[in-house]
Scaffold this motif. Structure first.
Motif, short mmCIF file in Angstrom:
data_model
loop_
_atom_site.label_atom_id
_atom_site.label_comp_id
_atom_site.label_asym_id
_atom_site.label_seq_id
_atom_site.Cartn_x
_atom_site.Cartn_y
_atom_site.Cartn_z
N LEU A 215 -7.47 0.10 -6.91
CA LEU A 215 -7.83 -0.79 -8.02
C LEU A 215 -8.79 -0.06 -8.95
CD1 LEU A 215 -8.71 -3.98 -5.94
CD2 LEU A 215 -6.55 -3.55 -7.13
N PRO A 216 -8.72 -0.32 -10.25
CA PRO A 216 -9.75 0.24 -11.14
C PRO A 216 -11.10 -0.39 -10.80
CG PRO A 216 -8.36 -1.34 -12.32
CD PRO A 216 -7.72 -1.13 -10.98
N THR A 217 -12.16 0.35 -11.01
CA THR A 217 -13.49 -0.12 -10.59
C THR A 217 -13.87 -1.44 -11.26
OG1 THR A 217 -14.43 1.32 -12.30
CG2 THR A 217 -14.39 2.16 -10.04
N GLY A 218 -13.33 -1.73 -12.43
CA GLY A 218 -13.67 -2.99 -13.11
C GLY A 218 -12.74 -4.14 -12.76
N HIS A 219 -11.84 -3.97 -11.81
CA HIS A 219 -10.89 -5.02 -11.46
C HIS A 219 -11.62 -6.20 -10.82
CE1 HIS A 219 -7.40 -6.98 -9.57
NE2 HIS A 219 -6.64 -6.29 -10.43
N ARG A 220 -11.13 -7.39 -11.05
CA ARG A 220 -11.77 -8.61 -10.53
C ARG A 220 -11.81 -8.65 -9.01
NH1 ARG A 220 -7.60 -12.08 -8.98
NH2 ARG A 220 -5.53 -11.43 -9.69
N LEU A 221 -10.95 -7.87 -8.32
CA LEU A 221 -10.92 -7.87 -6.86
C LEU A 221 -11.58 -6.64 -6.26
CD1 LEU A 221 -7.20 -9.01 -6.37
CD2 LEU A 221 -9.25 -10.44 -6.33
N ALA A 222 -12.13 -5.77 -7.10
CA ALA A 222 -12.65 -4.49 -6.60
C ALA A 222 -13.84 -4.66 -5.67
CB ALA A 222 -13.03 -3.59 -7.77
N SER A 223 -14.56 -5.74 -5.77
CA SER A 223 -15.76 -5.93 -4.95
C SER A 223 -15.44 -6.52 -3.57
CB SER A 223 -16.76 -6.85 -5.67
OG SER A 223 -16.18 -8.12 -5.90
N ARG A 224 -14.21 -6.92 -3.35
CA ARG A 224 -13.86 -7.53 -2.07
C ARG A 224 -13.70 -6.46 -0.98
NH1 ARG A 224 -9.36 -12.30 -3.13
NH2 ARG A 224 -10.54 -13.47 -4.71
N ASP A 225 -13.96 -6.84 0.25
CA ASP A 225 -13.75 -5.93 1.38
C ASP A 225 -12.26 -5.79 1.69
OD1 ASP A 225 -16.47 -5.52 1.69
OD2 ASP A 225 -16.69 -7.21 3.08
N ARG A 226 -11.52 -6.87 1.50
CA ARG A 226 -10.08 -6.89 1.71
C ARG A 226 -9.44 -7.68 0.59
NH1 ARG A 226 -8.01 -5.67 6.92
NH2 ARG A 226 -9.66 -4.83 8.26
N VAL A 227 -8.21 -7.31 0.28
CA VAL A 227 -7.52 -7.95 -0.84
C VAL A 227 -6.27 -8.62 -0.31
CG1 VAL A 227 -6.32 -7.55 -3.02
CG2 VAL A 227 -8.40 -6.26 -2.48
N ASP A 228 -6.10 -9.89 -0.67
CA ASP A 228 -4.86 -10.59 -0.32
C ASP A 228 -3.75 -10.13 -1.26
OD1 ASP A 228 -5.61 -12.33 1.84
OD2 ASP A 228 -6.81 -13.45 0.38
N LEU A 229 -2.60 -9.78 -0.69
CA LEU A 229 -1.48 -9.32 -1.51
C LEU A 229 -1.09 -10.38 -2.53
CD1 LEU A 229 0.50 -6.98 -1.93
CD2 LEU A 229 1.98 -8.01 -0.18
N ALA A 230 -1.17 -11.65 -2.15
CA ALA A 230 -0.79 -12.73 -3.06
C ALA A 230 -1.67 -12.77 -4.30
CB ALA A 230 -0.85 -14.07 -2.33
N ASP A 231 -2.90 -12.28 -4.21
CA ASP A 231 -3.80 -12.28 -5.37
C ASP A 231 -3.40 -11.22 -6.41
OD1 ASP A 231 -5.30 -14.34 -4.36
OD2 ASP A 231 -6.79 -13.03 -3.41
N LEU A 232 -2.45 -10.38 -6.08
CA LEU A 232 -1.98 -9.35 -7.02
C LEU A 232 -0.57 -9.67 -7.51
CD1 LEU A 232 -3.27 -6.28 -4.99
CD2 LEU A 232 -4.19 -7.11 -7.16
N ALA A 233 -0.20 -10.95 -7.45
CA ALA A 233 1.17 -11.35 -7.77
C ALA A 233 1.60 -10.96 -9.18
CB ALA A 233 1.32 -12.86 -7.58
N GLY A 234 0.69 -10.97 -10.14
CA GLY A 234 1.09 -10.67 -11.50
C GLY A 234 0.94 -9.22 -11.90
N ALA A 235 0.57 -8.35 -10.97
CA ALA A 235 0.24 -6.97 -11.32
C ALA A 235 1.47 -6.09 -11.43
CB ALA A 235 -0.71 -6.39 -10.26
N ALA A 236 1.34 -5.03 -12.24
CA ALA A 236 2.28 -3.91 -12.17
C ALA A 236 1.77 -2.95 -11.10
CB ALA A 236 2.36 -3.20 -13.52
N TRP A 237 2.68 -2.21 -10.48
CA TRP A 237 2.34 -1.37 -9.34
C TRP A 237 2.68 0.09 -9.63
CZ3 TRP A 237 0.07 -3.43 -4.92
CH2 TRP A 237 0.03 -4.83 -4.87
N ALA A 238 1.96 0.99 -8.98
CA ALA A 238 2.25 2.42 -9.07
C ALA A 238 2.34 2.97 -7.65
CB ALA A 238 1.15 3.16 -9.84
#
Length: 306
Positions: free
Chosen positions: A168-191
């Motif tokens: 995640l980019p350092t400014g991402h809304r989820l960057a501060s979490r210890d773990r990220v739920d995949l469902a919280d990235l539902a609208g993202a583009a992926w690389a």
């Protein structure tokens, strides 16, 4: 003979083989003299095998693949034996964090050895190169417990098994979490880095279980994946040992829905098998060092949570 039988015609078989029809007829007559009888009957609709021809074709289906295997194995062994005068490590790897570290460790411990590398996005290409004797070792990864390529020809050993992390980019809304739920990235583009295993299918299946379909997936090289994440164009998928990089953070996915196995393989009938235990030990040490350098990996390990 097989070409003639498959084509059903001397003329068609000659065309397929790139020969003149009289030349193919001459070769067929020579074989028939050696074997003591006619192999094909000629008719208005082409040629068909005689009983003797059927016998020869049936035996050829068994003998010819064995001869091809013998020729391939002999070439591979000759290529491997050519380096018997001194240590040699011809390494093939996919894009990942371990190849450079393994080269460094082997070069440090064998300063007079020839250490060379070949990289490819294709696990199958690298494994085939080891099978054919063009490389000594294949350093690849597989998704979950899937079977590595050339599994019946190469000896494969596991270096380590890791969860797949998200970048995640350092400014991402989820960057501060210890773990990220995949469902919280539902609208993202992926690389992600491409491969010819089942990882892409497993990723889409994990997203489906989380209730969404990826909006877009950019398959590209590692440097481009990092750039797309840093500029906020995409979130990335990476190995858990991916090094800390400016402008991005790596985080485990809750529940570890994707798993990556690091593997090393070699052919058991070549000189590479003699040094394989040492190379495997160095690969495992390289992974341990990479894991120790990653803050996210260390935190994931310490948590003990899936």
């Amino acid at each position: 003979m097989r070409a003639i039988a498959d084509a059903g015609s001397l003329t068609k078989a000659a065309t397929a083989l790139g020969l003149a029809q009289p030349a193919l007829s001459t070769q067929l007559k020579r074989i028939e003299r050696v074997l003591g009888g006619a192999l094909f009957e000629r008719g208005r609709h082409g040629v068909r095998a005689t009983p003797l021809g059927e016998l020869v074709l049936e035996r050829a289906r068994i003998v010819l693949p064995a001869v091809s295997d013998l020729q391939r194995d002999a070439v591979r062994f000759a290529r491997g034996a050519a380096g018997a005068e001194g240590p040699r490590f011809r390494l093939g790897g996919t894009h990942g964090p371990l190849l450079g570290a393994l080269v460094d460790r082997l070069a440090a411990r064998h300063p007079c050895a020839a250490v060379t590398t070949h990289t490819s996005w294709s696990e199958r290409e690298i494994a085939a190169a080891v099978t054919e004797g063009r490389l000594d070792y294949a350093l690849i990864g597989t998704c979950g417990s899937s079977t590595p390529p050339e599994g019946d020809r190469l000896a494969w050993r596991e270096i380590a098994t890791d969860p797949v992390f998200v970048m995640l980019p350092t400014g991402h809304r989820l960057a501060s979490r210890d773990r990220v739920d995949l469902a919280d990235l539902a609208g993202a583009a992926w690389a992600d880095v491409p491969g010819d295993g089942c990882f892409a299918d497993c990723f889409h299946a994990a997203c489906a279980r989380a209730g969404f379909t990826p909006a877009r997936v950019y398959e590209t090289d590692t440097a481009s994946c990092v750039h797309l994440v840093q500029v906020g164009r995409a979130v990335g998928l990476c190995r858990a040992t991916f090094p800390d990089t400016a402008g991005l953070v790596t985080r485990p996915l809750a529940g570890d829905p994707l798993v990556w196995r690091h593997l090393i393989g070699w052919h058991p009938d070549t000189p590479a098998a003699l040094t394989a235990p040492s190379v495997l030990a160095q690969a495992r040490a390289a992974h341990a060092e990479a894991a120790a350098r990653s803050r996210s990996y260390a935190a994931w390990r310490a948590s003990g949570l899936p």
